[in-house]
Scaffold this active site. Structure first.
Site, PDB file in Angstrom:
ATOM      1  N   TRP A  18      13.143   8.209  42.568  1.00 18.85           N
ATOM      2  CA  TRP A  18      11.839   8.145  41.900  1.00 18.85           C
ATOM      3  C   TRP A  18      12.042   8.459  40.436  1.00 18.85           C
ATOM      4  O   TRP A  18      12.828   9.366  40.111  1.00 18.85           O
ATOM      5  CB  TRP A  18      10.866   9.165  42.516  1.00 18.85           C
ATOM      6  CG  TRP A  18      10.164   8.598  43.696  1.00 18.85           C
ATOM      7  CD1 TRP A  18      10.710   8.404  44.921  1.00 18.85           C
ATOM      8  CD2 TRP A  18       8.831   8.108  43.748  1.00 18.85           C
ATOM      9  NE1 TRP A  18       9.776   7.815  45.736  1.00 18.85           N
ATOM     10  CE2 TRP A  18       8.605   7.631  45.048  1.00 18.85           C
ATOM     11  CE3 TRP A  18       7.776   8.026  42.822  1.00 18.85           C
ATOM     12  CZ2 TRP A  18       7.402   7.080  45.454  1.00 18.85           C
ATOM     13  CZ3 TRP A  18       6.567   7.484  43.230  1.00 18.85           C
ATOM     14  CH2 TRP A  18       6.389   7.012  44.513  1.00 18.85           C
ATOM     15  N   HIS A  48      13.149  12.538  48.782  1.00 17.41           N
ATOM     16  CA  HIS A  48      12.502  11.212  48.783  1.00 17.41           C
ATOM     17  C   HIS A  48      13.410  10.120  48.236  1.00 17.41           C
ATOM     18  O   HIS A  48      12.941   9.121  47.708  1.00 17.41           O
ATOM     19  CB  HIS A  48      11.147  11.303  48.063  1.00 17.41           C
ATOM     20  CG  HIS A  48      10.282  12.313  48.728  1.00 17.41           C
ATOM     21  ND1 HIS A  48       9.558  12.023  49.863  1.00 17.41           N
ATOM     22  CD2 HIS A  48      10.140  13.644  48.498  1.00 17.41           C
ATOM     23  CE1 HIS A  48       8.962  13.136  50.273  1.00 17.41           C
ATOM     24  NE2 HIS A  48       9.304  14.125  49.474  1.00 17.41           N
ATOM     25  N   HIS A  52      14.157   8.052  54.475  1.00 13.83           N
ATOM     26  CA  HIS A  52      13.727   9.425  54.749  1.00 13.83           C
ATOM     27  C   HIS A  52      12.378   9.454  55.445  1.00 13.83           C
ATOM     28  O   HIS A  52      11.636   8.473  55.429  1.00 13.83           O
ATOM     29  CB  HIS A  52      13.640  10.222  53.442  1.00 13.83           C
ATOM     30  CG  HIS A  52      12.528   9.763  52.535  1.00 13.83           C
ATOM     31  ND1 HIS A  52      12.646   8.669  51.706  1.00 13.83           N
ATOM     32  CD2 HIS A  52      11.276  10.238  52.354  1.00 13.83           C
ATOM     33  CE1 HIS A  52      11.522   8.504  51.049  1.00 13.83           C
ATOM     34  NE2 HIS A  52      10.660   9.431  51.417  1.00 13.83           N
ATOM     35  N   HIS A  58       4.560  17.397  52.111  1.00 14.08           N
ATOM     36  CA  HIS A  58       4.849  16.639  50.892  1.00 14.08           C
ATOM     37  C   HIS A  58       3.580  16.408  50.055  1.00 14.08           C
ATOM     38  O   HIS A  58       3.617  16.420  48.833  1.00 14.08           O
ATOM     39  CB  HIS A  58       5.491  15.304  51.291  1.00 14.08           C
ATOM     40  CG  HIS A  58       5.778  14.364  50.171  1.00 14.08           C
ATOM     41  ND1 HIS A  58       6.377  14.751  48.997  1.00 14.08           N
ATOM     42  CD2 HIS A  58       5.543  13.030  50.050  1.00 14.08           C
ATOM     43  CE1 HIS A  58       6.501  13.693  48.205  1.00 14.08           C
ATOM     44  NE2 HIS A  58       5.991  12.648  48.807  1.00 14.08           N
TER      45      HIS A  58
HETATM   46  N1  LIG Z   1       5.064   9.855  47.722  1.00 11.40           N
HETATM   47  C1  LIG Z   1       6.441   9.447  47.620  1.00 11.40           C
HETATM   48  C2  LIG Z   1       7.249  10.303  46.725  1.00 11.40           C
HETATM   49  C3  LIG Z   1       6.634  10.652  45.453  1.00 11.40           C
HETATM   50  O1  LIG Z   1       5.479  10.414  45.210  1.00 11.40           O
HETATM   51  C4  LIG Z   1       7.521  11.263  44.471  1.00 11.40           C
HETATM   52  C5  LIG Z   1       8.826  11.553  44.819  1.00 11.40           C
HETATM   53  C6  LIG Z   1       9.662  12.170  43.911  1.00 11.40           C
HETATM   54  C7  LIG Z   1       9.225  12.464  42.643  1.00 11.40           C
HETATM   55  C8  LIG Z   1       7.923  12.154  42.288  1.00 11.40           C
HETATM   56  C9  LIG Z   1       7.074  11.552  43.211  1.00 11.40           C
HETATM   57  N2  LIG Z   1       5.782  11.245  42.947  1.00 11.40           N
HETATM   58  C10 LIG Z   1       5.016  11.450  41.878  1.00 11.40           C
HETATM   59  O2  LIG Z   1       5.325  11.531  40.736  1.00 11.40           O
HETATM   60  C11 LIG Z   1       7.050   9.448  48.986  1.00 11.40           C
HETATM   61  O3  LIG Z   1       6.310   9.604  49.911  1.00 11.40           O
HETATM   62  O4  LIG Z   1       8.250   9.353  49.117  1.00 11.40           O
HETATM   63 ZN   LIG Z   2       5.793   8.893  51.324  1.00 11.07          ZN
HETATM   64 ZN   LIG Z   3       8.873  10.168  50.818  1.00  9.92          ZN
END
Ligand SMILES: N[C@@H](CC(=O)c1ccccc1NC=O)C(=O)O
Ligand SMILES: [Zn+2]
Ligand SMILES: [Zn+2]
EC number: 3.5.1.9
Length: 207
Positions: A18, A48, A52, A58
């Site tokens: 991400w 993430h 996964h 989360h």
């Molecule tokens: N919602 C995503 C992950 C996610 O939103 C996220 C993961 C790592 C760093 C930042 C994230 N989101 C928002 O900035 C997921 O479910 O994998």
């Molecule tokens: Zn997710």
């Molecule tokens: Zn995730």
């Protein structure tokens, strides 16, 4: 022979993360030369990254952690469906399919072509789909995408609605070579006591 197919992303330092998140890193922290007997490795990664599962913690401070999740959901019979060229994943798209008796639903969208680049946009799951799938008996949804919500979403409505309807989330699958049909799935999370998710090795075998 009916062999298991790996549907997991490879984890190396090039794997997409991400934007702004921790790069994946594996290193030998104590080498055989130093220890006199063994190489000892260490990994540093965001939960993430790659293939996964998400735990409700989360996106909900009061949500379940990985250790609280029922492992039976991540192993067992699964249906793979192919929905290429779609803008979003909603009741419209899925009502064309017969999903009677499906507990674990894996959706192949083919949207994320280069797994070493984080996608610019993805077809999000419409939050209303959660109740529809729950009514059919679906308890786990898996996708070949890094999220079930739009990448810039702060509300994460699809994540919340899925959880509210008892549907567990598996993300970052590699389904490029997988034909639609019925399979056995195994994608077990690690027994991480405090975690918001877990990397999994996801595999399928045709029934
Ligand atoms: N919602 C995503 C992950 C996610 O939103 C996220 C993961 C790592 C760093 C930042 C994230 N989101 C928002 O900035 C997921 O479910 O994998
Ligand atoms: Zn997710
Ligand atoms: Zn995730």
């Amino acid at each position: 022979m009916n062999t298991w197919i790996d549907i997991s992303q490879r984890l190396d330092k090039e794997v997409a993360v991400w934007p702004g998140d921790t790069p994946f890193r594996y290193e030998v922290i104590w080498s055989k030369e130093e220890s006199g007997s063994v190489n000892v490795g260490q990994i540093k990664m965001s939960i993430h990254t790659g293939t996964h599962i998400d735990a409700p913690f989360h996106f909900d401070n009061n949500g379940k952690k990985v250790i609280d999740l029922d492992i039976n959901l991540y192993i067992g019979k699964a249906r793979v469906v192919h929905l290429p060229n779609i803008k979003s994943i909603g009741v419209n798209e899925l009502s064309k399919l017969d999903l009677a008796g499906v507990t674990r639903l894996l959706i192949r969208t083919d949207t994320w072509k280069n797994r070493y680049l984080f996608p610019e946009s993805i077809p999000p799951l419409e939050p209303e789909l959660a109740a529809y799938l729950a009514k059919l008996g679906v308890r786990l949804i898996g996708l070949d995408l890094p999220s079930v919500d739009p990448l810039d979403s702060k509300e994460l409505s699809a994540h919340h609605e899925l959880t509210h309807n008892g549907i567990h989330i598996l993300e970052g699958l590699v389904l490029d070579e997988v034909q639609p049909g019925d399979y056995e799935l195994a994608a077990l999370p690690l027994p991480l006591v405090d975690a918001d998710g877990s990397p999994v090795r996801a595999v399928l075998r045709k029934i």
